[in-house]
Design a protein around this motif. Structure first.
Motif, PDB file in Angstrom:
ATOM      1  N   ALA A  37       0.842  -1.192   0.000  1.00 41.28           N
ATOM      2  CA  ALA A  37       0.000   0.000   0.000  1.00 41.28           C
ATOM      3  C   ALA A  37       0.872   1.235   0.000  1.00 41.28           C
ATOM      4  CB  ALA A  37      -0.923   0.005   1.219  1.00 41.28           C
TER       5      ALA A  37
ATOM      6  N   ALA B  75      -3.485   3.964  -2.190  1.00 39.70           N
ATOM      7  CA  ALA B  75      -3.755   2.777  -3.006  1.00 39.70           C
ATOM      8  C   ALA B  75      -3.213   1.555  -2.297  1.00 39.70           C
ATOM      9  CB  ALA B  75      -3.120   2.916  -4.385  1.00 39.70           C
ATOM     10  N   GLU B  76      -3.763   0.413  -2.646  1.00 35.87           N
ATOM     11  CA  GLU B  76      -3.269  -0.854  -2.097  1.00 35.87           C
ATOM     12  C   GLU B  76      -3.433  -1.956  -3.134  1.00 35.87           C
ATOM     13  OE1 GLU B  76      -7.428  -1.825   0.295  1.00 35.87           O
ATOM     14  OE2 GLU B  76      -5.539  -1.800   1.373  1.00 35.87           O
ATOM     15  N   ALA B  77      -2.682  -3.034  -2.955  1.00 33.98           N
ATOM     16  CA  ALA B  77      -2.784  -4.203  -3.824  1.00 33.98           C
ATOM     17  C   ALA B  77      -2.497  -5.435  -2.977  1.00 33.98           C
ATOM     18  CB  ALA B  77      -1.805  -4.103  -4.988  1.00 33.98           C
TER      19      ALA B  77
ATOM     20  N   THR C 245       2.921  -7.111  -7.022  1.00 31.62           N
ATOM     21  CA  THR C 245       2.033  -6.496  -6.044  1.00 31.62           C
ATOM     22  C   THR C 245       2.499  -5.091  -5.696  1.00 31.62           C
ATOM     23  OG1 THR C 245       1.530  -8.685  -5.124  1.00 31.62           O
ATOM     24  CG2 THR C 245       0.974  -6.780  -3.762  1.00 31.62           C
TER      25      THR C 245
ATOM     26  N   ALA D 133       0.500  -1.510  -6.572  1.00 32.36           N
ATOM     27  CA  ALA D 133       0.153  -0.498  -5.566  1.00 32.36           C
ATOM     28  C   ALA D 133       0.695   0.870  -5.981  1.00 32.36           C
ATOM     29  CB  ALA D 133       0.697  -0.899  -4.199  1.00 32.36           C
TER      30      ALA D 133
ATOM     31  N   ARG E 123      -1.422   2.186  -8.962  1.00 32.12           N
ATOM     32  CA  ARG E 123      -2.738   2.681  -8.558  1.00 32.12           C
ATOM     33  C   ARG E 123      -2.642   4.024  -7.842  1.00 32.12           C
ATOM     34  NH1 ARG E 123      -5.491  -2.900  -6.120  1.00 32.12           N
ATOM     35  NH2 ARG E 123      -5.597  -4.023  -8.120  1.00 32.12           N
TER      36      ARG E 123
END
Length: 199
Positions: free
Chosen positions: A31, A41-43, A73, A77, A80
């Motif tokens: 994140a 944002a996060e993933a 990942t 993040a 995004r």
């Protein structure tokens, strides 16, 4: 990498950008968080499909899955959040408690980014992060009650408790943590000052 010192209140805190990396168990998470606590944002890369046939987390398989997912990942993040690694002020990473094989993957990724971009590393205690997550502004935004226009036909609810009004829980406070194999009642007096009352 060095440990980043606390940042005082003010514009500087808002302008900070921190990448957080989590790999303590069976999901790979990243994140981007602004210095005031806003999650930009996060993933997450889930490992549910990897472990379900075993009825629990298999550490070696979890490590392999983290290795396969960590780069993508983190990149997702950052994408995004519309942030490049060069924009980051620091990288925060879970260092424990957790599965050592899995923690190693996240820590190595964090150290690599910190070395490449010459930014500080923030070591995060997994359970302290759980206890302090209520300090994130996004938590209050999600749970704050929505205002309703007054109506004679609808009874008005009593005022919300302070936490739901957007106030930080004041120290000291108690937290019941239920997280995998780390279930405990914790008395928190300050950041970094906690006593486990029972587990």
């Amino acid at each position: 990498a060095r440990v980043v010192p606390p940042v005082p209140e003010g514009a500087g805190r808002r302008e900070m950008l921190v990448l957080g990396i989590e790999s303590s168990c069976d999901d790979t998470g990243a994140a981007v968080v602004r210095g005031d606590g806003t999650v930009l944002a996060e993933a997450i890369a889930s490992q549910v499909g990897v472990h379900e046939e075993w009825g629990g987390v298999v550490p070696k398989l979890a490590q392999q899955s983290h290795r396969a997912a960590i780069d993508g990942t983190v990149a997702e993040a950052l994408r995004r959040a519309a942030v490049s690694p060069a924009d980051l002020s620091a990288v925060a990473v879970t260092v424990g408690p957790g599965l050592a094989l899995c923690l190693d993957v996240g820590v190595r990724k964090a150290l690599s980014l910190c070395r490449e971009h010459r930014i500080p590393l923030v070591r995060v205690h997994h359970m302290e992060a759980h206890a302090l997550v209520t300090w994130l502004p996004s938590c209050h935004a999600h749970h704050a009650p929505r205002p309703h226009p007054p109506s004679a036909s609808v009874p008005q609810a009593p005022p919300p408790p302070p936490l739901l009004s957007g106030l930080l829980p004041p120290f000291p406070f108690l937290t019941l943590l239920v997280s995998g194999g780390h279930n405990m009642l914790v008395l928190s007096r300050a950041v970094g000052d906690h006593t486990v009352l029972g587990s």
